[in-house]
Write an enzyme that holds these catalytic residues in place. Structure first.
Site, PDB file in Angstrom:
ATOM      1  N   CYS A  43       2.793  -6.262  15.688  1.00  0.00           N
ATOM      2  CA  CYS A  43       2.196  -5.323  16.646  1.00  0.00           C
ATOM      3  C   CYS A  43       0.685  -5.578  16.668  1.00  0.00           C
ATOM      4  CB  CYS A  43       2.509  -3.877  16.267  1.00  0.00           C
ATOM      5  SG  CYS A  43       4.287  -3.549  16.242  1.00  0.00           S
TER       6      CYS A  43
ATOM      7  N   CYS B 185       3.413   8.190   1.871  1.00  0.00           N
ATOM      8  CA  CYS B 185       3.717   7.187   2.896  1.00  0.00           C
ATOM      9  C   CYS B 185       3.929   5.861   2.179  1.00  0.00           C
ATOM     10  CB  CYS B 185       2.534   7.126   3.858  1.00  0.00           C
ATOM     11  SG  CYS B 185       2.688   5.846   5.105  1.00  0.00           S
TER      12      CYS B 185
ATOM     13  N   GLU C 172       0.823  -1.200   0.000  1.00  0.00           N
ATOM     14  CA  GLU C 172       0.000   0.000   0.000  1.00  0.00           C
ATOM     15  C   GLU C 172       0.859   1.253   0.000  1.00  0.00           C
ATOM     16  OE1 GLU C 172      -2.640  -0.116   3.326  1.00  0.00           O
ATOM     17  OE2 GLU C 172      -3.302  -2.133   2.823  1.00  0.00           O
TER      18      GLU C 172
ATOM     19  N   CYS D 101      -2.055   1.838   8.177  1.00  0.00           N
ATOM     20  CA  CYS D 101      -1.103   0.832   7.727  1.00  0.00           C
ATOM     21  C   CYS D 101      -1.742  -0.538   7.525  1.00  0.00           C
ATOM     22  CB  CYS D 101      -0.005   0.768   8.784  1.00  0.00           C
ATOM     23  SG  CYS D 101       1.236  -0.445   8.520  1.00  0.00           S
TER      24      CYS D 101
ATOM     25  N   CYS E  76      -1.943  -3.298  14.744  1.00  0.00           N
ATOM     26  CA  CYS E  76      -1.600  -2.880  13.383  1.00  0.00           C
ATOM     27  C   CYS E  76      -2.116  -3.897  12.363  1.00  0.00           C
ATOM     28  CB  CYS E  76      -0.079  -2.746  13.265  1.00  0.00           C
ATOM     29  SG  CYS E  76       0.490  -2.449  11.582  1.00  0.00           S
TER      30      CYS E  76
ATOM     31  N   CYS F  78       4.491  -7.760   7.337  1.00  0.00           N
ATOM     32  CA  CYS F  78       5.441  -7.367   8.380  1.00  0.00           C
ATOM     33  C   CYS F  78       5.533  -8.480   9.404  1.00  0.00           C
ATOM     34  CB  CYS F  78       4.973  -6.083   9.061  1.00  0.00           C
ATOM     35  SG  CYS F  78       6.138  -5.420  10.275  1.00  0.00           S
TER      36      CYS F  78
END
Ligand code: SAH
Length: 355
Positions: free
Chosen positions: A116, A105, A91, A344, A119, A112
């Site tokens: 987290c 961004c 993205e 995100c 997220c 990932c």
């Protein structure tokens, strides 16, 4: 097929030299890529046809295929979900601020591994590292979308952990900051910000190699117990190590850094956390009386995999007041593009859900 965007200028020079091209050719090509922002070899009209054909034979150009695009209702935020040739998705978000700042961004990884809890990308898991060219291309895409307006800032705050893909991220920064006089995009290093979950070895390296590029650290909690819940990598690099690395970064570079903090109601928006944060900021600043740490507060963007929510305005303000009273510079950011899932990893999550 490799992409021309993966090459450094020096690599392109070496290659064209081996093809017996004159020395100025590499900059000519570079200029088409990074200043004219062309998307095909055919547009490189001052190159001989045989060279264009040869380049086409050996290299791809764009590898980003947009599979979803969204505009926020206010028109200031645009977001793309891209597919890469191997099917992985990333993205990119473009944000305009009152016609002044235009910030893109970008993602540094597909998915990932940091997990987290709040997220959306963390909830999806790791797919792969991006190549430097795939990182750079996101910036070029945004620059094209802006037309006559100039892109002013780049933040590595999309999908992924930049310091878990350190070499490609540094290469991409180098590519973006190549001066216009050399045919590059010529972005100022000070206009670029890398955001890390807090990988201590990465912070150390970046202190040596990051030059004028800004650093943000995603803190989100000021006690180890809470931080490990929100940001599991904290178990590996706990707060005292992180704070030490951050302080050494400031000492070494004399640059300010920012702590990112997603405010989550009754989780990390308490006065105890605010006070603990004040203490951490004090420990991070190398000398009393000098404040080189800026705190960025952002109300949580809700995600499917996490039940927390953004605090009410009064609680946000109370948190800010604790920092203000302690003399800590902080910004309570407004959430941008929440109507288009611009947080995100969120567009990908939503796209998947809808089919
Ligand atoms: N891996 C890097 C970049 C990630 S995204 C890092 O951790 O810094 C950039 C920022 O968005 C990070 O501070 C991240 O913690 C934050 N973020 C992620 N999900 C969020 C959400 N749902 N609401 C608010 N901020 C979020």
């Amino acid at each position: 097929m490799p992409s021309l965007y993966d090459l450094t200028l020096a690599q392109l020079e070496t290659l064209l030299d081996s093809w017996q091209e004159p020395a100025y050719r590499a900059r000519q090509v570079w200029h088409w890529l990074y200043q004219r922002l062309v998307t095909s070899f055919d547009e490189m009209t001052d190159l001989p046809l045989r060279l264009r054909a040869r380049l086409k034979e050996h290299f791809a150009l764009g590898r980003l295929t947009p599979i979803a695009e969204q505009h926020s209702a206010d028109g200031w935020t645009r977001k793309w979900l891209f597919q890469l040739p191997d099917g992985s998705q990333i993205e990119t978000v473009l944000m305009e601020y009152d016609g002044e700042r235009r910030t893109v961004c970008i993602s540094s990884q597909a998915g990932c591994a940091m997990a987290c809890s709040f997220c959306a990308t963390g909830q999806m898991g790791f797919v792969r590292n991006l190549r430097s060219g795939e990182i750079v291309e996101q910036v070029l895409w945004a620059a094209r979308a802006l037309g006559d307006e100039r892109l002013s800032n780049v933040v590595y705050m999309g999908m992924g952990e930049p310091f878990a893909n350190y070499a490609s991220v540094m290469e991409s920064i180098h590519r973006l900051t190549t001066p216009a006089s050399e045919g590059g995009l010529g972005l100022g290093a000070r206009k670029i910000t890398v955001s890390t979950v807090g990988l201590v070895p990465g912070i150390r390296r970046f202190a040596e190699e990051g030059g004028q590029v800004n650093l943000a650290i995603s803190l989100h909690a000021a006690t180890d117990e809470l931080r490990t819940k929100l940001v599991p990598i904290n178990a590996r690099y706990p707060l005292h190590e992180l704070v030490r690395a951050a302080r050494e970064y400031i000492e070494r570079t004399n640059r300010r850094l920012s702590f990112e903090w997603a405010l989550i109601e009754h989780v990390n928006d308490t006065l105890e956390q605010a006070q603990a944060l004040v203490e951490l900021v004090r420990q991070t600043n190398p000398r009393p009386g000098v404040n080189l740490v800026h705190v960025n507060l952002i109300p949580l963007n809700p995600t499917d995999g996490y039940s927390g929510r953004a605090p009410q305005v009064a609680r946000r303000q109370a948190f800010v007041n604790v920092l203000k009273r302690a003399g800590i510079p902080c910004t309570l950011r407004v959430r941008r593009g929440i109507d288009i899932a611009a947080g995100c990893g969120q567009l990908r999550a939503r796209h998947k859900k809808n089919g």
